[in-house]
Structure formats: C-alpha cells, structure tokens
Design an enzyme around this catalytic site. Structure first.
Site, PDB file in Angstrom:
ATOM      1  N   THR A 293       0.786  -1.186   0.069  1.00  0.00           N
ATOM      2  CA  THR A 293      -0.032   0.084  -0.066  1.00  0.00           C
ATOM      3  C   THR A 293       0.884   1.264   0.061  1.00  0.00           C
ATOM      4  O   THR A 293       1.963   1.078   0.465  1.00  0.00           O
ATOM      5  CB  THR A 293      -0.776  -0.077   1.387  1.00  0.00           C
ATOM      6  OG1 THR A 293      -1.772  -1.196   1.274  1.00  0.00           O
ATOM      7  CG2 THR A 293      -1.642   1.135   1.439  1.00  0.00           C
ATOM      8  N   GLY A 294       0.504   2.502  -0.685  1.00  0.00           N
ATOM      9  CA  GLY A 294       1.397   3.423  -0.685  1.00  0.00           C
ATOM     10  C   GLY A 294       1.505   4.141  -2.172  1.00  0.00           C
ATOM     11  O   GLY A 294       1.086   3.437  -3.093  1.00  0.00           O
TER      12      GLY A 294
ATOM     13  N   THR B  54       4.265   4.641  -3.702  1.00  0.00           N
ATOM     14  CA  THR B  54       5.445   3.886  -4.441  1.00  0.00           C
ATOM     15  C   THR B  54       5.121   2.807  -4.978  1.00  0.00           C
ATOM     16  O   THR B  54       5.106   2.456  -6.305  1.00  0.00           O
ATOM     17  CB  THR B  54       6.751   3.925  -3.569  1.00  0.00           C
ATOM     18  OG1 THR B  54       7.013   5.024  -2.746  1.00  0.00           O
ATOM     19  CG2 THR B  54       7.818   3.309  -4.576  1.00  0.00           C
TER      20      THR B  54
ATOM     21  N   ASP C 104       6.383  -3.945  -1.164  1.00  0.00           N
ATOM     22  CA  ASP C 104       5.694  -2.871  -0.440  1.00  0.00           C
ATOM     23  C   ASP C 104       6.572  -1.691  -0.377  1.00  0.00           C
ATOM     24  O   ASP C 104       7.819  -1.796  -0.501  1.00  0.00           O
ATOM     25  CB  ASP C 104       5.139  -3.184   1.134  1.00  0.00           C
ATOM     26  CG  ASP C 104       3.829  -2.732   1.575  1.00  0.00           C
ATOM     27  OD1 ASP C 104       3.636  -1.640   1.209  1.00  0.00           O
ATOM     28  OD2 ASP C 104       3.412  -3.201   2.721  1.00  0.00           O
TER      29      ASP C 104
ATOM     30  N   ALA D  20       7.697   1.732   2.319  1.00  0.00           N
ATOM     31  CA  ALA D  20       8.167   1.923   3.765  1.00  0.00           C
ATOM     32  C   ALA D  20       8.418   3.349   3.834  1.00  0.00           C
ATOM     33  O   ALA D  20       8.669   4.168   3.031  1.00  0.00           O
ATOM     34  CB  ALA D  20       9.596   1.151   3.968  1.00  0.00           C
TER      35      ALA D  20
ATOM     36  N   GLY E 128       0.810   4.994   5.771  1.00  0.00           N
ATOM     37  CA  GLY E 128      -0.381   5.195   5.138  1.00  0.00           C
ATOM     38  C   GLY E 128      -1.481   4.572   6.060  1.00  0.00           C
ATOM     39  O   GLY E 128      -2.915   4.359   5.338  1.00  0.00           O
TER      40      GLY E 128
ATOM     41  N   GLU F 281      -0.400  -5.111   6.215  1.00  0.00           N
ATOM     42  CA  GLU F 281       0.899  -5.317   5.679  1.00  0.00           C
ATOM     43  C   GLU F 281       1.639  -6.159   6.378  1.00  0.00           C
ATOM     44  O   GLU F 281       2.508  -6.974   5.595  1.00  0.00           O
ATOM     45  CB  GLU F 281       1.454  -3.890   5.376  1.00  0.00           C
ATOM     46  CG  GLU F 281       0.897  -2.816   4.426  1.00  0.00           C
ATOM     47  CD  GLU F 281       1.376  -1.545   4.576  1.00  0.00           C
ATOM     48  OE1 GLU F 281       1.340  -0.708   3.656  1.00  0.00           O
ATOM     49  OE2 GLU F 281       1.923  -1.092   5.755  1.00  0.00           O
TER      50      GLU F 281
END
Ligand code: 5RP
Length: 228
Positions: free
Chosen positions: A29-30, A32, A85, A87, A101, A107
């Site tokens: 998630t996020g 990037t 993922d 960071a 987030g 996660e």
C-alpha cells in the site's frame, strides 16, 4: 534531480522484474507500490504475465480489481512467493518503519506470510538508524486514551492520535493509529516492538524487523537493488 514522484515511479516499476508468472504476490500500500501495481496490471494485459495478488488494504484491493489483477484471500496452507511494499524508513539492517499510510496491520500479516519481501523506496527513506519518522501504532478505539498513556510510559515521548481533516483516522480494520514521536533514534526496534505489543490495546506496531530481503531504491543516479 528527478522529482520524488518520478523516483517512486522508477522504483515501483523496477520491482516488477522480481515477479514471474504463476506467483502469488502480496500487494502493498502507498504511493510508491502503486506504480508497481499499475505496471503489474500492464504486464498482465500486454505481456501475458499471470499472477494472483493478496492486497494489503482496501485501496490496493480496489486499484488491483480495476486493473484486472485476480485477488485471493491470504492462503492458510502456503506462503506467498513475494510481497512488494513501500516503507517510511529503512535502516542499514533493512528494518522498517511502516504505517504512514495506515495499512500496517494488513501489511505485516501479509509480509509475514511471504517468502520474500521487496521494499520499493526513494532515497529519502534510507536512514542509518530508524526513528526520525513518527512510529505508527494501530490501537483499538476502545480505551485508546489509556493505551496512549501506556505507550507514553514505555516510550517517554509525544504520542498523537492520527487525524485526517480534523477527524480521527480509521484504519481498514476500524482501528485508530497513534503516531509516536519516539526519535530521533530507535536503537533497539525488536525490543520496542515486543514491549508495545504487550499493551492489550495495541493491535500492531509499524516496526518490521528482519522481514525485508531486498530494497529497490531509486536515487538521483539511478536504481539500485540492495539485498540482505
Ligand atoms: C502504508 C505504508 C507505506 O508503504 C508507506 O507509508 C510508504 O508510502 P509511500 O510509498 O507512499 O511513501 O506503510 O501503511
């Protein structure tokens, strides 16, 4: 120097090279890893890549579905091949702070069930020692003020309940996030994590210790893959 969003995009896309057809992939998630998910969707459509994904948030779930990435529940009987993922910080030992987030619980559950964890990041996330970024802690709404006091006692720092537009932020699991300004340095992340997890109202802590295997890092000079 390239814009941070461009560095995120480059890292996100490069991480897709770790993904092969047939893999079960944890989808982080996020902003990037969003680029990773977009690229995976593209490779599925154009290049015949076939994967199944496990999303780590409702936002990632809806993006993946929009892109036609088939999603499954986290399998109880086998591990995922990989999770990719983002960071908020990673240190020299690849320990992470995550949860900026607000998705740290899912996660962490998904990362723990993956054979390999790849982090996608731009250089601003690289630190010698974790702690500059406020540590996100997911807590139950029930008695959260008591939980906050217990966290303050352990960490001896300012702890702030996360709000968005003046309203308390609710996680996908209907919990709250407390951001602990514990820095500038967390010298002993494993110890802090286990102390915090002993507080009954703490659901999960945004410290990911000994979980990350590789970091796809976008710097102004190009992409580097750092491996443990
Ligand atoms: C969400 C996270 C994200 O991975 C982290 O906040 C990094 O996000 P971004 O890639 O947008 O900088 O832990 O809970």
């Amino acid at each position: 120097m390239a814009e941070v969003s461009e560095l995120k995009r480059l890292a996100g896309i490069r991480a897709c090279d770790f993904v092969e057809s047939g893999m079960l992939v944890g989808l982080g998630t996020g902003s990037t890893v969003r680029y990773t998910i977009l690229e995976l969707g593209k490779r599925m459509k154009n290049d015949g890549l076939k994967i199944k994904g496990v999303p780590t948030s409702l936002a990632t779930e809806s993006l993946s579905l929009e892109l036609g990435i088939p999603l499954i529940e986290l399998p109880p009987d086998k591990k995922l091949d990989i999770i990719i993922d983002g960071a908020d910080e990673f240190d020299l030992g690849f320990n992470l702070i995550k949860g900026g987030g607000g998705a740290l619980l899912r996660e962490k559950i998904v990362a723990q069930r993956a054979l390999r964890m790849i982090v996608v990041a731009d250089q601003s996330k690289q630190v010698n020692t974790l702690g500059n970024f406020p540590l996100p802690i997911e807590v139950t709404p029930f008695a959260h003020e008591c939980t906050m006091n217990e966290i303050k006692e352990i960490l001896d720092c300012e702890v702030i309940i996360r709000k968005v537009d003046g309203n308390i932020f609710n996680t996908d699991n209907d919990n709250f996030i407390l951001d602990a300004h514990v820095g500038p340095k967390i010298e002993n992340p494993k110890e802090i994590e286990s102390k915090l997890l002993q507080i009954p109202g703490v659901v999960q802590v945004g410290l990911f210790v000994d979980m990350c295997d590789d970091v796809v890092l976008a710097t102004k000079d190009g992409i580097e893959v750092l491996s443990k």
